[in-house]
Design a protein around this motif. Structure first.
Motif, mmCIF file in Angstrom:
data_model
loop_
_atom_site.group_PDB
_atom_site.id
_atom_site.type_symbol
_atom_site.label_atom_id
_atom_site.label_comp_id
_atom_site.label_asym_id
_atom_site.label_seq_id
_atom_site.Cartn_x
_atom_site.Cartn_y
_atom_site.Cartn_z
ATOM 1 N N SER A 96 0.698 -1.089 -0.011
ATOM 2 C CA SER A 96 -0.119 0.105 -0.040
ATOM 3 C C SER A 96 0.742 1.104 -0.011
ATOM 4 O O SER A 96 0.491 2.293 -0.530
ATOM 5 N N ILE A 97 1.876 1.232 0.764
ATOM 6 C CA ILE A 97 2.905 2.431 0.911
ATOM 7 C C ILE A 97 3.402 2.742 -0.713
ATOM 8 O O ILE A 97 3.474 3.601 -1.169
ATOM 9 N N GLY A 98 3.636 1.461 -1.257
ATOM 10 C CA GLY A 98 4.401 1.546 -2.597
ATOM 11 C C GLY A 98 3.252 2.387 -3.769
ATOM 12 O O GLY A 98 3.643 3.001 -4.513
ATOM 13 N N LEU A 99 2.108 1.749 -3.554
ATOM 14 C CA LEU A 99 1.002 2.260 -4.382
ATOM 15 C C LEU A 99 0.971 3.644 -3.986
ATOM 16 O O LEU A 99 0.522 4.531 -5.030
ATOM 17 N N ALA A 100 0.834 4.171 -2.799
ATOM 18 C CA ALA A 100 0.862 5.613 -2.456
ATOM 19 C C ALA A 100 1.802 6.469 -3.143
ATOM 20 O O ALA A 100 1.555 7.572 -3.446
ATOM 21 N N ALA A 101 3.127 5.955 -2.989
ATOM 22 C CA ALA A 101 4.268 6.663 -3.662
ATOM 23 C C ALA A 101 4.046 6.760 -5.327
ATOM 24 O O ALA A 101 4.342 7.616 -5.935
ATOM 25 N N LEU A 102 3.528 5.508 -5.832
ATOM 26 C CA LEU A 102 2.921 5.636 -7.163
ATOM 27 C C LEU A 102 1.887 6.695 -7.592
ATOM 28 O O LEU A 102 2.226 7.117 -8.399
ATOM 29 N N LEU A 103 1.122 6.981 -6.706
ATOM 30 C CA LEU A 103 0.038 7.646 -6.862
ATOM 31 C C LEU A 103 0.505 9.075 -6.799
ATOM 32 O O LEU A 103 0.279 10.146 -7.716
ATOM 33 N N LEU A 104 1.513 9.688 -5.732
ATOM 34 C CA LEU A 104 1.970 10.806 -5.680
ATOM 35 C C LEU A 104 2.888 11.148 -6.918
ATOM 36 O O LEU A 104 2.891 12.206 -7.450
ATOM 37 N N LEU A 105 3.716 9.956 -7.526
ATOM 38 C CA LEU A 105 4.465 10.163 -8.668
ATOM 39 C C LEU A 105 3.543 10.613 -9.879
ATOM 40 O O LEU A 105 3.653 11.448 -10.577
ATOM 41 N N LEU A 106 2.370 9.945 -9.912
ATOM 42 C CA LEU A 106 1.449 9.976 -11.037
ATOM 43 C C LEU A 106 1.052 11.500 -10.922
ATOM 44 O O LEU A 106 0.629 12.097 -11.989
ATOM 45 N N LEU A 107 0.527 11.963 -9.767
ATOM 46 C CA LEU A 107 0.163 13.099 -9.494
ATOM 47 C C LEU A 107 0.990 14.290 -10.015
ATOM 48 O O LEU A 107 0.642 15.387 -10.515
ATOM 49 N N GLY A 108 2.352 14.192 -9.666
ATOM 50 C CA GLY A 108 3.176 14.999 -10.143
ATOM 51 C C GLY A 108 3.472 15.042 -11.570
ATOM 52 O O GLY A 108 3.753 16.149 -12.352
ATOM 53 N N LEU A 109 3.471 13.768 -12.383
ATOM 54 C CA LEU A 109 3.464 13.912 -13.659
ATOM 55 C C LEU A 109 2.473 14.538 -14.308
ATOM 56 O O LEU A 109 2.421 15.315 -15.153
ATOM 57 N N THR A 110 1.049 14.406 -13.500
ATOM 58 C CA THR A 110 -0.002 15.141 -14.377
ATOM 59 C C THR A 110 0.127 16.598 -14.089
ATOM 60 O O THR A 110 -0.497 17.362 -15.061
ATOM 61 N N ARG A 111 0.908 17.144 -12.934
ATOM 62 C CA ARG A 111 0.920 18.582 -12.736
ATOM 63 C C ARG A 111 2.076 18.919 -13.927
ATOM 64 O O ARG A 111 2.027 20.047 -14.465
ATOM 65 N N LEU A 112 2.857 18.275 -14.457
ATOM 66 C CA LEU A 112 3.761 18.452 -15.516
ATOM 67 C C LEU A 112 2.903 18.810 -16.950
ATOM 68 O O LEU A 112 3.453 19.534 -17.496
ATOM 69 N N ILE A 113 2.279 17.706 -16.827
ATOM 70 C CA ILE A 113 1.565 17.721 -18.273
ATOM 71 C C ILE A 113 0.665 18.683 -18.293
ATOM 72 O O ILE A 113 0.471 19.743 -19.244
ATOM 73 N N GLN A 114 -0.033 19.238 -17.248
ATOM 74 C CA GLN A 114 -1.215 20.171 -17.038
ATOM 75 C C GLN A 114 -0.765 21.206 -15.947
ATOM 76 O O GLN A 114 -1.060 20.885 -14.692
ATOM 77 N N PRO A 115 -0.135 21.942 -15.945
ATOM 78 C CA PRO A 115 0.470 23.025 -14.764
ATOM 79 C C PRO A 115 -0.727 23.340 -13.891
ATOM 80 O O PRO A 115 -0.501 23.675 -12.733
ATOM 81 N N SER A 116 -1.715 23.771 -14.580
ATOM 82 C CA SER A 116 -2.940 24.447 -13.887
ATOM 83 C C SER A 116 -3.834 23.280 -13.121
ATOM 84 O O SER A 116 -4.527 23.596 -12.457
#
Length: 311
Positions: A11-31
């Motif tokens: 679960s901790i690994g999945l949470a880390a993956l989720l945070l990474l994906l959220l960061g990538l989403t912010r890079l794709i769409q800064p807004s």
């Protein structure tokens, strides 16, 4: 502390993956910011309840193909009841309907001894037809006080996420530590050994399916909260819930896993869809990619289960 970390490492690994994906989403769409997170939480709400429902039956060693159809019945039931009564009694009656639907599924499986997948596939059509009998097309209404519960923020947390956490945990936390919870895990691990240890296997399986139905009732109500109307046609919750269960670390054979991982997996799958949309990928292609990811996850889970059985 160390033992708790080891037990929840997936679960901790999945949470880390989720945070990474959220960061990538912010890079794709800064807004992408607070409004995006709030929209993500609302979009994930019905999928989270469908996943919670599936977790319980998978842990007991079964599967329920009718979760989406039961959510549709709950959705139209809640929307119809709210036209004639307050939302509190409407919600209570809808949850009772969900509990009864799940109990019927479980009873048929135990009494007939027909495999879960066959019974719930048949009941999928029964509940689909029932939803259409209650309401032939989207309609009904939702109390504004109810729809307001899944919008905006409560402090630093999206309100939809808070509602989901409270509802899922209110049922799962006491169940996990109860005798029934232990019986569910024991039955899923080894049904024969559980029976020899004094576990009432039949009633335990019925209870697990009833709890599944209760979560589906919550899911149906969440659909009304999000849309303001009842929807008699089942949404894409079946495969999505199975994929989230497997990605969340629950073994398809039963007896191993928990609720936290699958709920985090729901958000992982939802944010992937958001990333594809923000990247300019067409909706049809997005659906294809999302479906391929879900099928791959489910196939991986099935492979792991078969490999475990052979060893």
């Amino acid at each position: 502390m160390k033992g708790a970390l080891q037990r929840n490492m997936w679960s901790i690994g999945l949470a880390a993956l989720l945070l990474l994906l959220l960061g990538l989403t912010r890079l794709i769409q800064p807004s992408f910011g607070a409004s995006g997170l709030e929209s993500l939480a609302r979009a994930a709400l019905p999928f989270a309840f469908a996943t919670a429902a599936m977790v319980v039956v998978v842990l007991v060693g079964g599967i329920d193909l009718s979760v989406g159809a039961m959510m549709a019945v709950a959705s139209v039931t809640a929307a119809l009841l709210m036209t004639t009564m307050g939302w509190v009694p409407a919600v209570a009656l809808t949850l009772a309907v969900g509990l009864i639907m799940g109990a019927i599924n479980g009873t048929l499986i135990v009494v007939t001894r027909v495999p879960d997948i066959v019974v719930t596939l048949a009941m999928l059509f029964v509940w689909e037809g029932s939803a259409l009998l209650i309401m032939e097309s989207p309609g009904g209404t939702a109390d504004r006080a109810l729809t307001g519960l899944v919008r905006g923020w409560t402090g630093p947390v999206p309100t939809a996420l808070l509602v989901m956490t409270v509802c899922v945990a209110a049922l799962w936390a006491p169940l996990r530590r109860s005798r029934l919870g232990l019986c569910i895990y024991a039955t899923g691990s080894d049904q024969e050994a559980a029976f020899r240890s004094g576990v009432a296997v039949g009633p335990t399986r019925i209870a697990a399916y009833a709890i599944c139905g209760l979560y589906c009732g919550m899911g149906g109500i969440s659909l009304v909260m999000l849309t303001g109307i009842g929807e008699p046609v089942p949404g894409p919750y079946l495969l999505a819930s199975v994929a989230a269960v497997v990605l969340g670390g629950v073994v398809l054979g039963g007896g191993r896993g928990g609720m936290l991982g699958p709920i985090i997996a729901v958000f992982v799958l939802r944010i992937i869809r958001t990333m594809l949309t923000l990247s300019g990928v067409g909706p049809n292609v997005t659906t294809i990619v999302e479906g391929c990811i879900m099928v791959a996850v489910v196939m991986l889970g099935g492979f792991i289960m078969l490999r475990g059985q052979r060893t």
